[in-house]
Design an enzyme around this catalytic site. Structure first.
Site, PDB file in Angstrom:
ATOM      1  N   CYS A 394       4.726   2.358   3.408  1.00 40.44           N
ATOM      2  CA  CYS A 394       5.817   1.755   2.621  1.00 40.44           C
ATOM      3  C   CYS A 394       5.464   1.694   1.142  1.00 40.44           C
ATOM      4  O   CYS A 394       5.781   0.720   0.451  1.00 40.44           O
ATOM      5  CB  CYS A 394       6.171   0.360   3.151  1.00 40.44           C
ATOM      6  SG  CYS A 394       6.896   0.391   4.798  1.00 40.44           S
ATOM      7  N   ALA A 395       4.791   2.735   0.674  1.00 39.81           N
ATOM      8  CA  ALA A 395       4.421   2.851  -0.740  1.00 39.81           C
ATOM      9  C   ALA A 395       4.475   4.335  -1.108  1.00 39.81           C
ATOM     10  O   ALA A 395       3.503   4.908  -1.575  1.00 39.81           O
ATOM     11  CB  ALA A 395       3.036   2.267  -0.986  1.00 39.81           C
TER      12      ALA A 395
END
Length: 483
Positions: A394-395
């Site tokens: 999630c980056a």
């Protein structure tokens, strides 16, 4: 149960194949630093099956996603459950007791986070919920400044409510401070907010939060700290860091009961419409008018998650009683031990922004030459009983930057069905904390070395976008490690 750092849960013996794998590399694992025992966690001695046969104690090394529940937290919650009742508006004994417990939990967490006397602490569902809540109360015209290195929970909520300036990935803590200085100096007047992580969920590196707060305030901006990865590993004080707000998740802080926190200045919170409209947020309601509460109640509509709040408070008490400094020292020793071992494997490249000497928490991401990261992680699970994470965490912008990917390159989770050796925009993350025994990290390091030398012992396929072991790879059972 004792919550001191010396307390431990007795591990189950690993299966012979994994035990031999660890023993094969044990000579390189000598450590001069005595590492204290882990804090007791629920599930510490869970056994999982191996595709090659037998069982092994599960090595949970994905704390960065969700940390296991501290045994102390589980015990405290179990003791309270018979007394559970509605909060704030019930007249009965259990309701009154639960209300007191809920508000005491608020005070305990506030003390743990070093809040100022006039700060407001809201219980939320987690960091993502907290930052979306803060985004919803921004004054009109607010501009938000955020590094591209942030987790999506801190990168994305502002887009619906404010103008967003995304700062490039910094190469050092000093570069981060300089970049923010330049951005704010040319930003003009009006409300501005800086959002920054305390520790990267990809590299584990600690950001210079106090210095960034000083720059923000000097230019009349405010700052919110995403402490989701920092607070489980390192003491955090809102007052000492001088941030305006802090957000975190309880499930990363050893209390996986669905709660989180947004805490800090009250003025923007009290001036905005409630995040959720409903009972508890409303003070008086008539046909044509609603008067909302001020303070925490304004943004805690509905039935509060009293168990989640109490669990988080129990975790805060357990960490405080165990001694935060001793816990930090233990984790630093574990991290140094792991990094030293991985450095001995030339095919392993650790991902980092600031360089090898930067301060960091127990989170480390890497890629292995010749391996797809999703397949490597699947083999660790199926053949060694080791749980890590693979993908982009999630980056996406940060991982793309660290792996040298183009801005227009797809970044879903790499290509687990692609040929070995192709460049994939995905990586492997190992993360650990208070409940991690030394043996689990040693087994992980030994498994990485063995996979690089010998490869997988089973064949794998892609099912639903995930790498999984074939049901019948070669028509016969392969030999275990060391056979």
């Amino acid at each position: 149960m004792s919550t001191t750092a010396s307390a431990a849960v007795s591990p189950a013996a690993p299966s012979p194949d994994v035990a031999s794998s660890v023993a094969a590399g044990a000579g390189a694992l000598d450590c001069d630093v005595a590492i204290a025992a882990p804090l007791p966690v629920v599930g510490r001695d869970v056994l999982v099956p191996l595709v090659t046969g037998g069982e092994v104690e599960y090595a949970a090394l994905d704390y960065g996603a969700s940390a296991p529940c501290l045994q102390r937290v589980w015990d405290d919650v179990a003791a309270y459950l018979p007394y559970y009742g509605s909060v704030h508006r019930g007249a009965g004994y259990l309701s009154q007791l639960s209300t007191d417990l809920y508000e005491q939990s608020r005070a305990t967490v506030a003390e743990f986070l070093g809040l100022r006397g006039d700060d407001t602490l809201l219980f939320t569902r987690g960091t993502t919920d907290s930052l979306n809540l803060l985004a919803s109360v921004l004054p009109r015209g607010t501009r938000v400044f955020v590094f591209e290195t942030e987790h999506h929970a801190a990168l994305l909520p502002w887009r619906r409510h404010a103008g967003v300036t995304q700062l490039a990935a910094p190469s050092s803590p000093a570069a981060a401070v300089a970049a923010l200085e330049t951005a704010l100096a040319g930003s003009g007047d009006g409300p501005r907010l800086v959002c920054v992580t305390g520790a990267s969920n990809v590299t584990g590196e600690i950001f210079p939060v106090a210095e960034l707060a000083e720059v923000a305030h000097r230019h009349g901006a405010r700052i919110v700290l995403d402490a989701a990865q920092l607070a489980p590993h390192h003491p955090v004080s809102v007052e000492e860091l001088d941030v305006d707000w802090i957000a975190l998740s309880a499930h990363k802080l050893y209390a996986p009961f669905g709660s989180g926190v947004l805490a800090g200045r009250s003025d923007w919170l009290d001036a905005a419409e409630p995040y959720l409209a409903g009972g508890g947020a409303s003070k008086t309601v008539s046909r044509d008018h609603v008067e909302w509460h001020a303070g925490a109640a304004r943004h805690e509509a509905g039935s509060p998650n009293v168990i989640g709040a109490y669990a988080l408070a129990a975790a805060c008490r357990a960490i405080t009683e165990a001694g935060p400094d001793a816990l930090v020292a233990r984790e630093e020793a574990l991290l140094a031990r792991l990094r030293a071992r991985l450095a001995q494997i030339p095919e392993v490249r650790t991902l980092e922004l600031f360089g090898p000497e930067s301060a960091r928490v127990g989170v480390l991401s890497f890629v292995v030459e010749g391996w797809n990261s999703s397949r490597f992680s699947a083999v660790l699970s199926a053949e060694y009983g080791i749980g890590v994470r693979d993908g982009l965490f999630c980056a996406h912008p940060l991982v793309r930057h660290l792996l040298g990917g183009r801005d227009d390159q797809p970044t879903e989770c790499g290509s687990p069905d692609g040929p070995e050796g192709e460049q994939n925009l995905n990586a492997i993350r190992v993360s650990f904390g208070l409940g991690t025994p030394v043996e689990h990290l040693d087994r992980f390091a030994a498994a990485v070395g063995e996979l690089v030398r010998r490869g997988a012992r089973w064949s794998y396929t892609v099912d639903g976008g995930r790498c999984v072991p074939d049901a019948d790879p070669r028509g016969e059972r392969v030999l275990p490690v060391g056979a």
